[in-house]
Design an enzyme around this catalytic site. Structure first.
Site, short mmCIF file in Angstrom:
data_model
loop_
_atom_site.label_atom_id
_atom_site.label_comp_id
_atom_site.label_asym_id
_atom_site.label_seq_id
_atom_site.Cartn_x
_atom_site.Cartn_y
_atom_site.Cartn_z
N ASN A 152 0.88 -1.29 -0.11
CA ASN A 152 0.08 -0.10 0.11
C ASN A 152 0.94 1.27 -0.03
O ASN A 152 2.02 1.22 0.47
CB ASN A 152 -0.98 0.01 1.28
CG ASN A 152 -1.84 -1.04 1.32
OD1 ASN A 152 -2.39 -1.41 0.30
ND2 ASN A 152 -1.88 -1.53 2.52
N ALA A 172 4.55 -5.49 2.52
CA ALA A 172 5.53 -4.63 2.24
C ALA A 172 6.42 -4.39 3.28
O ALA A 172 7.94 -4.53 3.33
CB ALA A 172 5.35 -3.52 1.23
N LEU A 189 2.57 -5.89 22.81
CA LEU A 189 1.89 -4.98 23.64
C LEU A 189 2.06 -3.52 23.61
O LEU A 189 2.26 -2.82 24.70
CB LEU A 189 1.93 -5.44 25.07
CG LEU A 189 1.81 -6.98 25.35
CD1 LEU A 189 2.22 -7.43 26.76
CD2 LEU A 189 0.09 -7.32 25.40
N ASP A 202 5.08 -4.75 12.30
CA ASP A 202 5.52 -5.26 11.18
C ASP A 202 7.11 -5.26 11.20
O ASP A 202 7.77 -6.17 10.78
CB ASP A 202 5.01 -4.53 9.77
CG ASP A 202 3.54 -4.55 9.55
OD1 ASP A 202 3.09 -5.63 9.89
OD2 ASP A 202 3.31 -3.64 9.11
#
Length: 295
Positions: A11, A42, A214, A247
């Site tokens: 995106n 990505a 967390l 990520d």
């Protein structure tokens, strides 16, 4: 070099920086706007490549300028984009609001990502050759499930980030080795809110290993092979932008595990990577390189 395959979204992130995020029906004035390459797939690909792995990306971009920029970003980070398709129409976009504390809210428009409904022979071959397959839920479920099943048949470790949060098919859970939700996603999957330990224990009925992230408090690891979950603290830092932190964590964790590090050591290393990323603006652009994580 460790080989990791990512089956996931690409995106362009359209990011507005504000003092306070708007409530429903409210308009606020921001102080900055950026277009930044992103998408959970990505992002994880860039994170793993910068952390030292050989990474192949399976997904799709559109025929617009966003697609060209995403290709260039992935390639510039050392990601193999031979299996990144180009489809007619727009690239996926994520519309993100980041407040003064670095917290974010996101709306994703799938665009070209929605065209990835099945895998090619070449896609399946690259998954079969990997040490790990990274999956998220920004592609159609049919492709995600097919990827997980290919990995399972070939003994490839499957690491699933269940985002955006949604109920998961039993077939996908059966093919998942390590599930990495955040607190919100874990609550969606289990119905248990405010108690990560109970949520982790409930998820072990469906997958063999779980890591619940967390945020600034670190993460919680649970496994069927041990009696109690283990907490791993995050380094204390001042966050500028938390977009892509999860990520970054997953990409670095996949590299550490594929290199054979013990789980707690791998989680500590991945937490350091995420802590570095939140001190910089953007998603893929904020991700650290291996030398920075080691330091």
């Amino acid at each position: 070099m460790t080989r990791i395959t990512v089956l996931g979204s690409t995106n362009m992130d359209l990011v507005a920086y504000v003092t306070t995020a708007p409530r429903s029906g409210e308009t606020v004035t921001g102080h900055e706007f950026r277009t930044i390459p992103g998408g959970k797939g990505a992002n994880q690909a860039v994170a793993a490549a910068r952390a030292g792995a050989e990474v192949a990306m399976i997904g799709a971009v559109g025929t617009d300028d966003f697609g060209r920029r995403l290709r260039a970003t992935l390639e510039g980070s050392g990601v193999d984009i031979d299996l990144l398709r180009t489809t007619e129409g727009p690239t996926g976009t994520a519309h993100i609001v980041v407040d003064r504390d670095g917290a974010n809210s996101i709306v994703v428009i799938p665009g070209a990502n929605g065209s990835v409904t099945s895998l090619s022979h070449a896609d399946r071959a690259v998954i079969a050759e990997a040490r790990s397959l990274l999956l998220q839920l920004e592609l159609p479920m049919s492709a995600v499930l097919e990827g997980a099943e290919v990995a399972r048949r070939n003994g490839v470790r499957t690491i699933l980030t269940p985002a955006p949060a949604q109920p998961l098919p039993s077939q996908l859970l059966a093919a998942t080795d390590l599930l990495v939700p955040n607190e919100h996603e874990a609550a969606t999957l289990t119905g248990i809110s405010g108690d990560p330990q109970r949520a982790a224990e409930a998820l072990l009925a469906q997958v063999p290993e779980v890591v619940i992230t967390l945020g600034a408090r670190g993460c919680l690891y649970a496994s069927r092979a041990q009696s109690e979950p283990v907490a791993v603290l995050a380094p204390p830092v001042t966050a500028v932008d938390t977009t892509g932190a999860g990520d970054t964590f997953v990409g670095a964790l996949a590299v550490a595990l594929a290199e054979g590090r013990p789980m707690i050591d791998a989680l500590t290393w991945a937490s350091s990577a995420a802590a570095l990323s939140v001190q910089r603006a953007g998603a893929a652009t904020s991700m650290p390189y291996r030398g920075e994580i080691d330091a």
